[in-house]
Design a protein around this motif. Structure first.
Motif, mmCIF file in Angstrom:
data_model
loop_
_atom_site.group_PDB
_atom_site.id
_atom_site.type_symbol
_atom_site.label_atom_id
_atom_site.label_comp_id
_atom_site.label_asym_id
_atom_site.label_seq_id
_atom_site.Cartn_x
_atom_site.Cartn_y
_atom_site.Cartn_z
ATOM 1 N N THR A 41 5.002 -55.519 11.509
ATOM 2 C CA THR A 41 4.919 -55.027 10.123
ATOM 3 C C THR A 41 3.958 -55.844 9.271
ATOM 4 O OG1 THR A 41 6.682 -56.440 9.306
ATOM 5 C CG2 THR A 41 7.332 -54.328 10.238
ATOM 6 N N GLY A 75 3.150 -57.822 4.286
ATOM 7 C CA GLY A 75 4.063 -57.272 5.277
ATOM 8 C C GLY A 75 5.360 -56.854 4.645
ATOM 9 N N GLN A 76 6.329 -56.623 5.514
ATOM 10 C CA GLN A 76 7.621 -56.146 5.056
ATOM 11 C C GLN A 76 8.680 -57.208 5.350
ATOM 12 O OE1 GLN A 76 9.530 -52.883 7.279
ATOM 13 N NE2 GLN A 76 9.749 -51.828 5.331
ATOM 14 N N CYS A 77 9.437 -57.555 4.308
ATOM 15 C CA CYS A 77 10.487 -58.557 4.468
ATOM 16 C C CYS A 77 11.510 -58.081 5.497
ATOM 17 C CB CYS A 77 11.164 -58.813 3.127
ATOM 18 S SG CYS A 77 12.581 -59.919 3.248
ATOM 19 N N ARG A 78 11.881 -58.962 6.412
ATOM 20 C CA ARG A 78 12.792 -58.554 7.485
ATOM 21 C C ARG A 78 14.225 -58.376 6.985
ATOM 22 N NH1 ARG A 78 12.399 -64.289 9.227
ATOM 23 N NH2 ARG A 78 14.442 -65.259 8.964
ATOM 24 N N CYS A 80 15.152 -57.574 3.290
ATOM 25 C CA CYS A 80 15.349 -56.551 2.245
ATOM 26 C C CYS A 80 14.365 -55.392 2.398
ATOM 27 C CB CYS A 80 15.208 -57.187 0.858
ATOM 28 S SG CYS A 80 13.517 -57.665 0.458
ATOM 29 N N LEU A 81 13.449 -55.495 3.365
ATOM 30 C CA LEU A 81 12.439 -54.458 3.618
ATOM 31 C C LEU A 81 11.479 -54.272 2.443
ATOM 32 C CD1 LEU A 81 14.697 -51.773 5.391
ATOM 33 C CD2 LEU A 81 13.646 -53.828 6.332
ATOM 34 N N GLY A 82 11.499 -55.209 1.494
ATOM 35 C CA GLY A 82 10.550 -55.177 0.391
ATOM 36 C C GLY A 82 9.230 -55.817 0.798
ATOM 37 N N ASP A 83 8.339 -55.943 -0.172
ATOM 38 C CA ASP A 83 7.024 -56.511 0.118
ATOM 39 C C ASP A 83 7.121 -58.015 0.365
ATOM 40 O OD1 ASP A 83 5.919 -54.061 -0.208
ATOM 41 O OD2 ASP A 83 5.321 -54.392 -2.292
ATOM 42 N N CYS A 133 10.318 -62.112 2.155
ATOM 43 C CA CYS A 133 9.693 -62.049 0.834
ATOM 44 C C CYS A 133 9.888 -63.390 0.136
ATOM 45 C CB CYS A 133 10.285 -60.918 0.010
ATOM 46 S SG CYS A 133 12.038 -61.092 -0.331
ATOM 47 N N CYS A 137 15.803 -64.877 0.233
ATOM 48 C CA CYS A 137 16.069 -63.433 0.119
ATOM 49 C C CYS A 137 17.491 -63.108 0.559
ATOM 50 C CB CYS A 137 15.069 -62.647 0.975
ATOM 51 S SG CYS A 137 15.436 -60.875 1.011
ATOM 52 N N ASN A 147 19.911 -53.457 -2.359
ATOM 53 C CA ASN A 147 19.119 -54.686 -2.278
ATOM 54 C C ASN A 147 19.852 -55.773 -3.058
ATOM 55 O OD1 ASN A 147 17.287 -56.771 -2.541
ATOM 56 N ND2 ASN A 147 15.517 -55.407 -2.771
#
Ligand SMILES: [Zn+2]
Ligand SMILES: [Zn+2]
Length: 173
Positions: A41, A75-78, A80-83, A133, A137, A147
């Protein structure tokens, strides 16, 4: 992918001065975009130039390159899936030789050292496979999916999810 590297010229260094002055070191600084730098990602966008500071030294028929490679990734935070975003700063020491097999060493074409493949390999090695992120997190709630950096949901969950602990252990090794 090798086609892209072959066409790219931003990272080429002419080492003719080294041939004329054995024992000297040539310092070169280059930057440019390198397409296709990504790992799961995480990627280095084409709009983000990759930079390299290199010291090149002649050693018999080879050129030894000591370099620091820098690139900004997104990329995508593992959790929260945020930036997520960050910077790779990798130090490498590699050899360019005329009879390179392209695996242990890089090819030296006359007096032409193309740093692009070295930079590409160094960035790919330095990209985080599972970024965050932020170190702190809180991730997504495994029960309701909110989130937890933004909302307190009050669901009953263990404070340290064992799945994260396993990921953290992998990452720290
Ligand atoms: Zn996050
Ligand atoms: Zn919840």
């Amino acid at each position: 992918m090798s086609d892209l590297v072959g066409r790219h010229s931003d990272f080429v260094v002419d080492v003719t001065p080294l041939r004329k002055q054995p024992g000297s070191v040539l310092r070169a600084s280059r930057s440019g975009s390198l397409p296709g730098l990504c790992l799961s990602t995480v990627s280095v966008p084409d709009s983000h130039p990759v930079g390299v500071e290199a010291d090149l030294a002649w050693a018999s028929d080879d050129v030894v390159v000591t370099a620091t490679v820098r690139a900004r990734w997104v990329g995508q935070c593992r959790r929260c899936l945020g930036d997520a975003a960050g910077e790779v700063g990798t130090q490498v020491r590699e050899v360019y030789e005329p009879s390179s097999d392209g695996e242990e060493t890089y090819p030296l074409n006359g007096s032409r050292v193309d740093l692009a493949p070295l930079v590409r390999d160094a960035v790919l090695l330095g990209l985080p496979p599972a970024p965050l992120c932020d170190e702190g997190c809180q991730g997504l709630c495994p029960v309701c999916g909110v989130n937890r950096n933004e909302t307190r949901c009050g669901c009953e969950t263990s404070p340290s999810d064992p799945r994260w602990a396993a990921l953290d252990a992998l990452r720290d090794n």
